[in-house]
Motif scaffolding. Structure first.
Motif, mmCIF file in Angstrom:
data_model
loop_
_atom_site.group_PDB
_atom_site.id
_atom_site.type_symbol
_atom_site.label_atom_id
_atom_site.label_comp_id
_atom_site.label_asym_id
_atom_site.label_seq_id
_atom_site.Cartn_x
_atom_site.Cartn_y
_atom_site.Cartn_z
ATOM 1 N N GLY A 95 0.797 -1.222 0.000
ATOM 2 C CA GLY A 95 0.000 0.000 0.000
ATOM 3 C C GLY A 95 0.829 1.270 0.000
ATOM 4 O O GLY A 95 0.424 2.284 -0.548
ATOM 5 N N LEU A 96 1.989 1.215 0.623
ATOM 6 C CA LEU A 96 2.844 2.400 0.704
ATOM 7 C C LEU A 96 4.197 2.022 0.134
ATOM 8 O O LEU A 96 4.959 1.324 0.780
ATOM 9 N N SER A 97 4.490 2.459 -1.065
ATOM 10 C CA SER A 97 5.791 2.070 -1.577
ATOM 11 C C SER A 97 6.512 3.290 -2.120
ATOM 12 O O SER A 97 5.899 4.210 -2.648
ATOM 13 N N ILE A 127 5.288 6.441 -4.440
ATOM 14 C CA ILE A 127 5.359 7.805 -3.923
ATOM 15 C C ILE A 127 6.102 8.697 -4.922
ATOM 16 O O ILE A 127 5.703 9.829 -5.190
ATOM 17 N N ILE A 128 7.171 8.151 -5.515
ATOM 18 C CA ILE A 128 7.931 8.924 -6.501
ATOM 19 C C ILE A 128 7.067 9.231 -7.725
ATOM 20 O O ILE A 128 7.074 10.349 -8.239
ATOM 21 N N ILE A 129 6.267 8.244 -8.149
ATOM 22 C CA ILE A 129 5.358 8.484 -9.274
ATOM 23 C C ILE A 129 4.354 9.576 -8.910
ATOM 24 O O ILE A 129 4.115 10.514 -9.670
ATOM 25 N N LEU A 130 3.780 9.475 -7.699
ATOM 26 C CA LEU A 130 2.754 10.442 -7.291
ATOM 27 C C LEU A 130 3.316 11.845 -7.091
ATOM 28 O O LEU A 130 2.595 12.824 -7.156
ATOM 29 N N LEU A 157 0.916 16.926 0.698
ATOM 30 C CA LEU A 157 -0.153 15.955 0.481
ATOM 31 C C LEU A 157 0.401 14.527 0.537
ATOM 32 O O LEU A 157 -0.233 13.622 1.085
ATOM 33 N N ILE A 158 1.606 14.356 -0.001
ATOM 34 C CA ILE A 158 2.219 13.026 0.056
ATOM 35 C C ILE A 158 2.467 12.628 1.501
ATOM 36 O O ILE A 158 2.173 11.505 1.910
#
Lengths: 347, 79
Positions: free
Chosen positions: A307-309, A313-316, A324-325
């Motif tokens: 769920g948390l990778s 996170i880098i993509i988002l 927000l991240i």
């Protein structure tokens, strides 16, 4: 007129194939235990009750059993998923209120086809169409975390109870985290350019699928997913078989065992930089459990990895500002901590 | 024929590009194949799952990689 006749013929073509396959499946599944017992006792001539015999029996029985279950479930889900496209899901979620929207998004996250490589276009498509930010997050949290492969593997290796716990708590985390992100009004922390995206809605006409096409989609899903994950299944079951009651408690067990309050948060922090899909992580979870890591901690670790990778996170990061991240990672991590604690306490 | 592959560089996007080039070669079509990697441009086509295939401005495939034979059928249909 002629075209219509052809269409009907094509629609009915091969109706008997699923029926034959299903019959074969039922017979195989039903006869698996006696066939395995016969092979072990009569062909290999091993003595029942010995550790090696039972280890072998476990392995030879579990591998085909889990694969049979996976084939059936992936096939059925593959067919179900042809009814749920991201476009339809978006339509359902447009302008939905908080909570109802989060609930629907989390449930749809399970059945809508999703690949983390499409996370950005999906995020943009949702936000552009007016799906609330919190609702979009519920979808993005549920989609990778809960899926049919994880469900079957959990049932196969750890039983119904663990599988239901995993899915139930995963849903609660997705609903609650999305709801909170919505409540906190974090829209200003989405990268500005996101709101200038203009998407065409011309190409939204649904192509009409025949039963034959859906059947093929199910078949393709089976070959694609099994082709990717079979090795993890064999490793996972081999670990489960080999380590059955054998492996002594060691460092990991004492570190992440029930007695240590920091076991759950530590497992989550360890899980974030790791990236794997649900299928790949399950063998590791079975190792952890064998090593004396408690169930809540092991589930928390699994949820954290899928769920948390870091790669996600880098993509988002392309579409979200760091505030927000941070909120997203923090809220989901806290949700997972709760799940871990509750299960360590209850079980 | 104008063929575009929409994708941000994922492995599946590259697989679609290869299959498309093969299919064009095998059918001997007079087609230009180009790749769209900019996400803003991709969104203009209204797709939410990549990779996607666009023929003459119309999205014909999204979120999957068809086989070379399926692509050939698709090209012939769109002629």
């Amino acid at each position: 007129m002629r075209e219509k006749v052809i269409a009907i013929n094509r629609n009915m073509k091969g109706w008997f194939i699923p029926v034959i396959l299903l019959t074969l499946w039922i017979i195989t599944y039903w006869k698996l235990q006696p066939v395995v017992d016969y092979t072990i006792n009569n062909i290999f001539g091993l003595v029942s009750g010995k550790h090696l015999t039972e280890t072998l029996r476990f392995f030879i029985f579990e591998v085909p059993k889990v694969i049979l279950l996976l084939v059936l479930i992936i096939f059925i889900v593959g067919i179900i998923r042809t009814y749920f496209t991201p476009e339809k899901t978006r339509k359902v979620l447009e302008g939905k209120s908080l909570f109802t929207g989060n609930l629907l998004a989390s449930l749809l996250g399970i059945v809508t086809p999703f690949c983390s490589c499409s996370a950005i276009p999906l995020f943009l498509g949702f936000v552009e169409a007016g799906v609330p930010l919190g609702v979009t997050f519920s979808f993005l949290i549920a989609a990778p975390m809960i899926n049919e492969v994880a469900l079957v593997l959990l049932i196969g290796l750890f039983g119904w109870k663990v599988a239901v716990i995993y899915v139930g708590t995963g849903l609660v985390i997705a609903i609650f985290s999305g709801w909170l992100i919505g409540k906190l009004h974090l829209e200003k922390y989405v990268a500005e350019w996101v709101y200038s995206v203009k998407a065409s809605h011309e190409n939204e006409a649904e192509t009409k699928l025949l039963f034959y096409d859906r059947f093929r989609a199910g078949y393709e899903a089976v070959s694609e997913i099994l082709g990717k994950i079979w090795i993890y299944i064999i490793i996972g079951i081999a670990v489960g078989a080999g380590a059955h009651g054998y492996v002594p408690q060691d460092f990991l067990g004492s570190l992440l065992g029930k007695e240590n309050w920091y076991g759950v948060p530590l497992a989550i922090i360890m899980g974030i930089p790791m990236y794997s899909n649900a299928a790949g992580i399950i063998p590791i979870v079975s190792v952890l459990l064998e090593k004396g890591v408690s169930l809540g901690t092991a589930l928390a670790f699994m949820m954290s990895v899928v769920g948390l990778s870091l790669p996600e996170i880098i993509i988002l990061k392309k579409v979200l500002k760091w505030q927000l991240i941070t909120a997203f990672v923090g809220i989901v991590a806290i949700g997972i901590v709760f799940v871990g604690f509750i299960f360590n306490y209850v079980m | 024929m104008d063929i575009k592959i929409l994708g941000t560089g994922c492995p599946r996007c590259k697989a679609l590009e290869r299959a498309t080039i093969d299919a064009v070669k095998e059918t001997g079509l007079n087609a230009t194949v180009s790749k769209v990697e900019d996400i803003m441009e991709i969104m203009k086509f209204g797709v939410m799952t990549t990779p996607a295939l666009v023929i003459n401005g119309q999205v014909v495939v999204k979120g999957k990689v068809p086989s070379v034979n399926e692509l050939k059928d698709l090209f012939i249909q769109k002629l």
